[in-house]
Enzyme design. Sequence first.
Site, PDB file in Angstrom:
ATOM      1  N   THR A  51      50.225  29.934 -18.186  1.00 58.10           N
ATOM      2  CA  THR A  51      51.570  30.126 -17.675  1.00 58.10           C
ATOM      3  C   THR A  51      51.614  31.456 -16.928  1.00 58.10           C
ATOM      4  O   THR A  51      50.972  32.423 -17.338  1.00 58.10           O
ATOM      5  CB  THR A  51      52.622  30.127 -18.805  1.00 58.10           C
ATOM      6  OG1 THR A  51      53.920  30.389 -18.251  1.00 58.10           O
ATOM      7  CG2 THR A  51      52.317  31.168 -19.881  1.00 58.10           C
TER       8      THR A  51
ATOM      9  N   GLY B 271      51.682  31.079 -10.539  1.00 61.12           N
ATOM     10  CA  GLY B 271      50.750  29.992 -10.323  1.00 61.12           C
ATOM     11  C   GLY B 271      49.723  30.231  -9.244  1.00 61.12           C
ATOM     12  O   GLY B 271      48.555  29.846  -9.385  1.00 61.12           O
TER      13      GLY B 271
ATOM     14  N   GLY C  91      52.349  24.827  -8.194  1.00 59.63           N
ATOM     15  CA  GLY C  91      51.626  25.916  -8.834  1.00 59.63           C
ATOM     16  C   GLY C  91      50.395  25.428  -9.566  1.00 59.63           C
ATOM     17  O   GLY C  91      49.842  24.362  -9.268  1.00 59.63           O
ATOM     18  N   ASP C  92      49.980  26.188 -10.555  1.00 60.18           N
ATOM     19  CA  ASP C  92      48.726  25.885 -11.237  1.00 60.18           C
ATOM     20  C   ASP C  92      48.845  24.805 -12.299  1.00 60.18           C
ATOM     21  O   ASP C  92      47.857  24.159 -12.650  1.00 60.18           O
ATOM     22  CB  ASP C  92      48.161  27.159 -11.874  1.00 60.18           C
ATOM     23  CG  ASP C  92      49.076  27.706 -12.976  1.00 60.18           C
ATOM     24  OD1 ASP C  92      50.269  27.913 -12.686  1.00 60.18           O
ATOM     25  OD2 ASP C  92      48.603  27.937 -14.101  1.00 60.18           O
TER      26      ASP C  92
ATOM     27  N   THR D  30      56.773  27.976 -17.697  1.00 61.44           N
ATOM     28  CA  THR D  30      55.934  26.820 -17.977  1.00 61.44           C
ATOM     29  C   THR D  30      55.804  26.599 -19.478  1.00 61.44           C
ATOM     30  O   THR D  30      55.818  27.543 -20.256  1.00 61.44           O
ATOM     31  CB  THR D  30      54.540  27.073 -17.373  1.00 61.44           C
ATOM     32  OG1 THR D  30      54.668  27.219 -15.973  1.00 61.44           O
ATOM     33  CG2 THR D  30      53.574  25.947 -17.689  1.00 61.44           C
TER      34      THR D  30
ATOM     35  N   ARG E 183      56.287  23.146  -2.975  1.00 60.50           N
ATOM     36  CA  ARG E 183      55.399  24.136  -3.587  1.00 60.50           C
ATOM     37  C   ARG E 183      54.864  23.616  -4.917  1.00 60.50           C
ATOM     38  O   ARG E 183      55.600  23.099  -5.752  1.00 60.50           O
ATOM     39  CB  ARG E 183      56.154  25.450  -3.801  1.00 60.50           C
ATOM     40  CG  ARG E 183      55.323  26.566  -4.455  1.00 60.50           C
ATOM     41  CD  ARG E 183      55.542  26.639  -5.932  1.00 60.50           C
ATOM     42  NE  ARG E 183      54.767  27.727  -6.560  1.00 60.50           N
ATOM     43  CZ  ARG E 183      54.654  27.912  -7.872  1.00 60.50           C
ATOM     44  NH1 ARG E 183      55.257  27.087  -8.702  1.00 60.50           N
ATOM     45  NH2 ARG E 183      53.936  28.916  -8.345  1.00 60.50           N
TER      46      ARG E 183
END
Length: 297
Positions: free
Chosen positions: A209, A212, A189-190, A159, A187
Amino acid sequence: MSAGWAVALHGGAGVHAGRSYARAEACLAELVRAASDQLSDGAPALDVVERAVAAMEASGLFVAGRGSAPNRLGDVELDAAIMDGATHRAGAVAALQGVASPVTAARRVMDATSHVLLVGQGATLFAGQQGLEPILDLETWLTTPEGFRDGDLDEGHGTVGAVARDGKGRLAAATSTGGTYGASPGRVGDSPLIGAGTWADDLVAVSCTGVGEAFIRAAAAHDLAARVRYGGARLETATDAVLRRALELGGDGGVIALSREGPAVARFNTDGMKRAWAQEGAGAFVGSVGDDVRRVG
């Protein structure tokens, strides 16, 4: 009175000791110097973080934008978020396809709609309506991120992100990712989730980073800000606590953060994090592995 401008960038915490990250560091050094010049000229923090993240997406040296990771179907799904600390306005996109700069799309969501997050086909349709640059040929557009080898691929640490404080004391954060190799289609992630991978308010700006799912479970970015706001924690202490919590929940990684005063904090619990930072009157620095950093401005 403002504490002066400051900025920090990261290119992921999937760093392995013994490898060279010279190309990524050179890119980060160039970008942190450019961000410093922009802030010195009075640019708003929000514009600075968007430009820096868009440039990292375009570089192809990180797992974002051109360096993104195809999922199990061979598709590339892009996620990004941006947040203005002064107003709490935010924009994000997730599972976006066919658009060259997801952080630019996230900024358009913030500026041109009443929404915060657009996903999938809706995000792609919106980006097209906004006239954002399309990906015409995915195969030629994609690059291979530096440091990856067959059988030794990044596990969600590529990230990119930026946090900035401008001369008026305004804070902003932006984060962008191209996912993880071989992930399930859809999918997320954060990175595009406000409060998980990205957060900015009047006290703190954060970009995360790492794995996630763990950062989502930890509500990492907002938890860091809450520790500062409600607990009176120092920025370094809050950052370390959040990383410990994410690790307890199954994921390592890194965080960059800024407060209303003082230098940026860059912490990680891996071998390292590709990172650069600068502060008014204090120079600019870049590093990747461990605590090894060098001055670049």
